[in-house]
Design a protein around this motif. Structure first.
Motif, PDB file in Angstrom:
ATOM      1  N   VAL A 190       0.435  -1.119  -0.128  1.00  0.00           N
ATOM      2  CA  VAL A 190      -0.276  -0.416   0.054  1.00  0.00           C
ATOM      3  C   VAL A 190       0.901   1.566  -0.104  1.00  0.00           C
ATOM      4  CG1 VAL A 190      -2.550  -0.512   1.038  1.00  0.00           C
ATOM      5  CG2 VAL A 190      -0.488  -0.392   2.598  1.00  0.00           C
ATOM      6  N   ASN A 191       1.856   0.906   1.119  1.00  0.00           N
ATOM      7  CA  ASN A 191       3.159   1.893   0.454  1.00  0.00           C
ATOM      8  C   ASN A 191       3.012   2.127  -0.595  1.00  0.00           C
ATOM      9  OD1 ASN A 191       2.793   3.288   3.058  1.00  0.00           O
ATOM     10  ND2 ASN A 191       3.502   1.386   4.035  1.00  0.00           N
ATOM     11  N   LEU A 192       2.784   2.967  -1.786  1.00  0.00           N
ATOM     12  CA  LEU A 192       3.206   2.956  -3.118  1.00  0.00           C
ATOM     13  C   LEU A 192       4.204   3.918  -3.386  1.00  0.00           C
ATOM     14  CD1 LEU A 192       2.341   1.083  -5.500  1.00  0.00           C
ATOM     15  CD2 LEU A 192       0.406   2.586  -6.012  1.00  0.00           C
ATOM     16  N   PHE A 193       5.478   3.072  -4.127  1.00  0.00           N
ATOM     17  CA  PHE A 193       6.821   4.390  -4.794  1.00  0.00           C
ATOM     18  C   PHE A 193       7.065   3.374  -6.097  1.00  0.00           C
ATOM     19  CE2 PHE A 193      10.945   5.225  -4.962  1.00  0.00           C
ATOM     20  CZ  PHE A 193      10.791   6.984  -5.345  1.00  0.00           C
ATOM     21  N   LEU A 194       6.294   3.525  -7.344  1.00  0.00           N
ATOM     22  CA  LEU A 194       6.656   3.018  -8.022  1.00  0.00           C
ATOM     23  C   LEU A 194       7.824   3.117  -9.118  1.00  0.00           C
ATOM     24  CD1 LEU A 194       3.451   4.023  -9.822  1.00  0.00           C
ATOM     25  CD2 LEU A 194       3.544   2.041  -9.256  1.00  0.00           C
ATOM     26  N   ARG A 195       8.270   4.217  -8.229  1.00  0.00           N
ATOM     27  CA  ARG A 195      10.169   4.023  -8.932  1.00  0.00           C
ATOM     28  C   ARG A 195      10.931   2.943  -8.639  1.00  0.00           C
ATOM     29  NH1 ARG A 195      10.348  10.842  -8.855  1.00  0.00           N
ATOM     30  NH2 ARG A 195       8.294  10.596  -8.875  1.00  0.00           N
TER      31      ARG A 195
END
Ligand code: UDP
Ligand code: MG
Length: 340
Positions: A190-195
């Motif tokens: 849920v803690n999204l960091f796409l990079r």
């Protein structure tokens, strides 16, 4: 999901654009993207079912009304409306997950036309050459203010120092194939960091350089506060290095205190010169060192638990070549597995 089913000749392309209060830029963005996709379709570069997918991230202005109007007027445009503002990364994910089953490849870009639309051609070329992920990389930051440039480049350097694998000067302007999107879908955090996630997916990747323009109109939706939050997410979601540092520092402190303790003792026994003050000081440092080491040690376990909780895929299979030779044996048996 296998290689053969990926259309690399004339793919269905989805351009995914997250929008938060972008009523000022939307008409121009839609116009330019329409021109781009129309051009690509008539040149036979992409399939006629290619689309522009806007994601409304809980805008408080007329953004969604505009997206609705656009998609009614032209099937080239589509929209996804989030129930409220969930932030750029979540909005982008929502768009990509909507596109996943509908396209051969998807390109994500900002609504403010800062990402040079021209780079789409280069991304498509790389996709057709077999890349599953193509990163748009900023070639210069001349149009950024000194402050933005300084903070943004510091951001990448800090992440790298913390052991997070990120592509330098790459924001979220990238192309992903359908199977890369399927890979992304298997990251359930849920803690999204796409990079940080995208480079972990694997497959063949490449980069396309582009010059980042100034925001077309309107103001940045990424103030310093949101940028710091993103950097923090990037580090804490991908690195347990801070915990390791804590443990290392604790051990160092303990070792230092123990060594001074021994020295004090030797000096005291030899000369009787040292008082109780040094004993108290040494005990304080020793206790601090032990407590810090203990915290670091507990942190290491929490780091492991954190890794388990995120439930990331351990691997993604790209292809299998295998002949189990089972069918023939079953055929010889007549009834196969039901025999006997
Ligand atoms: N955005 C979003 N939700 C937010 C903040 C931003 O969907 O809560 C979108 C915004 O509409 C834009 C993109 O994310 O398309 C990047 O934002 P912006 O251009 O303001 O960031 P900057 O380029 O200044 O870093
Ligand atoms: Mg921008």
């Amino acid at each position: 999901m296998e290689l053969e089913t990926l259309n690399r000749v004339r793919p269905v392309l989805y351009i995914v654009v997250p929008c938060y209060n972008e009523e000022e830029v939307l008409p121009e963005t839609a116009k330019r993207l329409r021109e781009k996709i129309r051009g690509l379709i008539s040149a036979g570069e992409v399939d006629g079912n290619s689309r522009v997918l806007f994601v409304n991230d809980g805008s408080r202005d007329r953004t969604w009304e505009m997206i609705e109007t656009l998609s009614r007027a032209d099937r080239l445009f589509g929209g996804v409306k989030l129930s409220r503002n969930r932030g750029h990364q979540n909005a982008l994910l929502a768009g990509l997950m909507t596109a996943k089953g509908l396209c051969d490849c998807a390109i994500s870009m900002d609504a403010d036309l800062q990402d040079d639309i021209g780079a789409v051609d280069g991304m498509l070329r790389e996709y057709k050459n077999g890349s599953d992920i193509v990163y748009g990389v900023r070639s210069s930051r001349e149009t950024d203010t000194f402050f933005k440039r300084f903070t943004a480049e510091g951001f990448y350097k800090l992440l790298r120092a913390m052991g997070v694998e990120v592509v330098f000067n790459h924001a979220d302007y990238r192309l992903m194939s359908r199977r890369a999107l399927a890979g992304l879908a298997s990251y359930r955090e849920v803690n999204l960091f796409l990079r940080g996630i995208v480079p972990q997916i694997g497959y063949k990747s490449s980069t396309v350089a582009y010059a980042r323009a100034e925001r077309f109109t309107g103001e940045s939706k990424y103030p310093l506060k949101k940028m710091l939050a993103l950097a923090w997410d990037g580090i804490t979601s991908f690195s347990v290095k801070p915990v390791g540092l804590l443990l290392a520092f604790g051990i160092l402190l303990t070792a230092g205190a123990a060594a001074s303790g021994i020295i004090c003792l030797v000096v005291h026994l030899a000369t009787g010169a040292l008082t109780g003050v040094s004993a108290v000081l040494v005990s304080i440092w020793l206790a601090c060192g032990l407590i810090l080491s203990g915290l670091g040690l507990v942190g290491e376990y929490i780091g492991k638990i954190y890794g388990e909780v995120k439930d990331r895929p351990r691997y993604i299979v790209e292809a299998v070549t295998l002949d189990p030779g089972k069918k023939e044996a079953e055929e010889e048996n007549g009834d196969g597995i039901h025999a006997g």
